[in-house]
Design a protein around this motif. Structure first.
Motif, PDB file in Angstrom:
ATOM      1  N   HIS A 192       8.741  -1.208   2.222  1.00  0.00           N
ATOM      2  CA  HIS A 192       7.536  -0.416   2.483  1.00  0.00           C
ATOM      3  C   HIS A 192       7.225  -0.345   3.972  1.00  0.00           C
ATOM      4  N   ALA A 193       6.873   0.837   4.448  1.00  0.00           N
ATOM      5  CA  ALA A 193       6.271   1.050   5.765  1.00  0.00           C
ATOM      6  C   ALA A 193       5.491   2.355   5.683  1.00  0.00           C
ATOM      7  N   TRP A 194       4.423   2.469   6.443  1.00  0.00           N
ATOM      8  CA  TRP A 194       3.640   3.705   6.425  1.00  0.00           C
ATOM      9  C   TRP A 194       4.335   4.761   7.272  1.00  0.00           C
ATOM     10  N   SER A 226       3.514  -3.692   0.257  1.00  0.00           N
ATOM     11  CA  SER A 226       3.399  -2.562  -0.657  1.00  0.00           C
ATOM     12  C   SER A 226       2.199  -1.698  -0.295  1.00  0.00           C
ATOM     13  N   PRO A 227       2.253  -0.413  -0.645  1.00  0.00           N
ATOM     14  CA  PRO A 227       1.066   0.424  -0.473  1.00  0.00           C
ATOM     15  C   PRO A 227       0.017   0.195  -1.547  1.00  0.00           C
ATOM     16  N   THR A 228       0.335  -0.604  -2.554  1.00  0.00           N
ATOM     17  CA  THR A 228      -0.592  -0.858  -3.654  1.00  0.00           C
ATOM     18  C   THR A 228      -0.880  -2.346  -3.765  1.00  0.00           C
ATOM     19  N   ALA A 229      -1.923  -2.676  -4.497  1.00  0.00           N
ATOM     20  CA  ALA A 229      -2.283  -4.068  -4.760  1.00  0.00           C
ATOM     21  C   ALA A 229      -2.026  -4.361  -6.235  1.00  0.00           C
ATOM     22  N   GLY A 230      -2.156  -5.632  -6.599  1.00  0.00           N
ATOM     23  CA  GLY A 230      -2.074  -5.973  -8.002  1.00  0.00           C
ATOM     24  C   GLY A 230      -3.206  -5.323  -8.786  1.00  0.00           C
TER      25      GLY A 230
END
Length: 494
Positions: free
Chosen positions: A405-407, A104-108
């Motif tokens: 997800h991929a950049w 994911s591009p985000t964290a918890g």
């Protein structure tokens, strides 16, 4: 008073529903009987998938910094006290094997519920939601055309007429009870007392452990902001007794302790036998009560309920989809809640207070966060032979799963391409031609292998970021294939 959607309940699920609806331009009113959030923070851990949803609506940058953001303190040990001997670390799932896969591009997000809810409320209001605190729904009735609710704030009762009602009114849910919707599950488990307190204990969090099953005392955990909660047996405690319990749990008595509030918690587990009735939909604890001690599913699953329902309501209210699309809310979200219920009791809670773990397949946390499977008439190609969850790299873009997800460029993920409307992922010009005339935006990307596609394939991604359909290669009639698939999944019909 008219509105498109009336949301009853201003907790995490209800406020998220108002936020996601307002973000999609839907006229929404929320009523909440309390004047604000509970002084007892309750939930603290929000997973990376929820982080993605908050990122989409522009909230990622507004979240306060938390020392628990990575993993949000889910490591847990059995110990003599916070400062005393640690016996063993316990896990909700077997420790995951090391992997270099980025999901994911985000964290918890390690933010306490009483800090998160105002952020959601403020953003919802900024986007146009009408949020009415200290306002109680007294009664409601639905017919073929909508729902009429009688509500009361500080003054006289008044009516709100809505096209749809979202009941996010808690695990006791008066709306669910009036509708006669029954529940299935483990049921009542136990009752606990809790004390929320503040103490300077940050030095004991340096190794990443944030939860402590303290022998002979209770369960101690932190909210990552200087506040801690100690869960105790169910009986009345005087303040000196609470201080004594806290010092026992800490293992030292030379620190300043400030008691903030106390609570009494009924721990139970159940899932509603249906998530909708006519024009009324259940979300959050009204739909499923998932105790937090074995996976932290409850709040996260409730927010994802709201996200799933919001885009479908927006599509139907906006005339873009047939009302049959709303049937897929129950088809998709109830199996997820049922799976979470199973996973809770397949995990060890650290002290087996409610019995030994059940013998069931355990799914990795990343599979539960990013890899649950939707089977519904809004998905083509998710057969009964598939597992209910798997790691994203194992799914490889399988229809019914969250788009991987991929950049695509620095700071921008494939996940950021989805969330507003229908998107066709492809890199062949014939697919762009095929999308003309449909309310589908074509995104040409290079990461087709992540979606299980050849260089000539395409994937149709829904407004919630889930893959609805794919063609692994170029068919003879791309336009016809895409039109048929889109007509089916956007209306929730087969």
């Amino acid at each position: 008073m008219r509105t498109s959607v009336l949301v009853v309940g201003g907790g995490l699920a209800g406020t998220s529903a108002a936020l996601f609806l307002a973000w999609r331009g839907v006229d929404v009113i929320l009523v909440e009987k309390h004047p604000g959030s509970s002084p007892h923070p309750r939930a603290v851990g929000f997973n990376g998938r929820v982080g993605e949803l908050l990122r989409a609506v522009g909230l990622e940058g507004a979240l306060p910094a938390s020392r628990m953001a990575k993993g949000f303190g889910i490591r847990r040990v059995r110990c003599a006290s916070l400062v005393g001997e640690r016996f063993e670390e316990t896990f909700w799932t077997p420790p995951a094997q090391l992997s270099d896969v980025e999901y994911s591009p985000t964290a918890g997000v390690g933010v306490a519920q009483d800090r998160m809810e105002p952020l959601l409320r403020d953003k919802a209001r900024e986007l146009g939601a009408d949020i009415r605190m200290s306002t109680r729904m007294l009664e409601f009735a639905q017919d073929d055309e909508g729902v009429t609710a009688l509500v009361q704030g500080d003054g006289e009762p008044y009516e709100i007429r809505a096209d749809y009602l979202v009941a996010a009114d808690g695990h006791r849910s008066p709306v669910r009870e009036q509708l006669g919707i029954t529940r299935t599950g483990r049921g009542y488990m136990h009752t606990s007392r809790s004390v929320l307190f503040r103490a300077p204990l940050e030095e004991y969090l340096k190794d990443g452990v944030g939860q402590f099953a303290v022998e002979g005392v209770g369960f101690l955990t932190t909210y990552g902001d200087g506040r801690w909660v100690l869960m105790l047996d169910d009986r009345e405690y005087t303040e000196p007794e609470l201080i004594d319990k806290i010092t026992q749990a800490i293992g030292r008595d030379d620190l300043p302790i400030e008691i903030i509030t106390t609570g009494r918690w009924t721990i139970s587990a159940s899932v509603a036998d249906r998530f909708s009735e006519g024009r009324i939909f259940l979300a959050g604890d009204a739909a499923h009560t998932l105790p937090p001690s074995r996976g932290g599913f409850g709040a996260n699953v409730g927010i994802e309920d709201a996200h799933n329902l919001a885009w479908k309501l927006a599509a139907v209210i906006g005339g873009e989809s047939a009302p049959s699309l709303l049937d897929t809310y129950d088809e998709e979200r109830r199996p997820v809640a049922t799976l979470c219920h199973q996973q809770i009791f397949a995990r060890n809670d650290g002290h087996n207070r409610d019995g030994e773990a059940e013998d069931a397949t355990l799914y990795d946390n990343n599979a539960m966060h990013y890899g649950v499977l939707y089977r519904s008439s809004a998905v083509l190609g998710a057969g009964p032979e598939l597992p209910p969850a798997a790691l994203p790299e194992e799914w490889n873009g399988q229809p019914g799963t969250r788009a991987p997800h991929a950049w695509v460029e620095p700071g921008r993920s494939t996940v950021d391409l989805f969330g507003r409307g229908w998107v066709l992922v492809a890199d062949h010009p014939q697919w762009q031609e095929a999308a003309e005339g449909l309310t589908v935006h074509c995104e040409r990307i290079e990461h087709l292998d992540l979606f299980g596609l050849s260089a000539k394939g395409a994937s149709l991604v829904r407004p919630d970021g889930y893959v609805a359909w794919r063609s692994t290669d170029l068919p003879d009639d791309p336009a016809g294939a895409l039109k048929a698939a889109f007509s089916s999944v956007s209306a929730g019909t087969r």
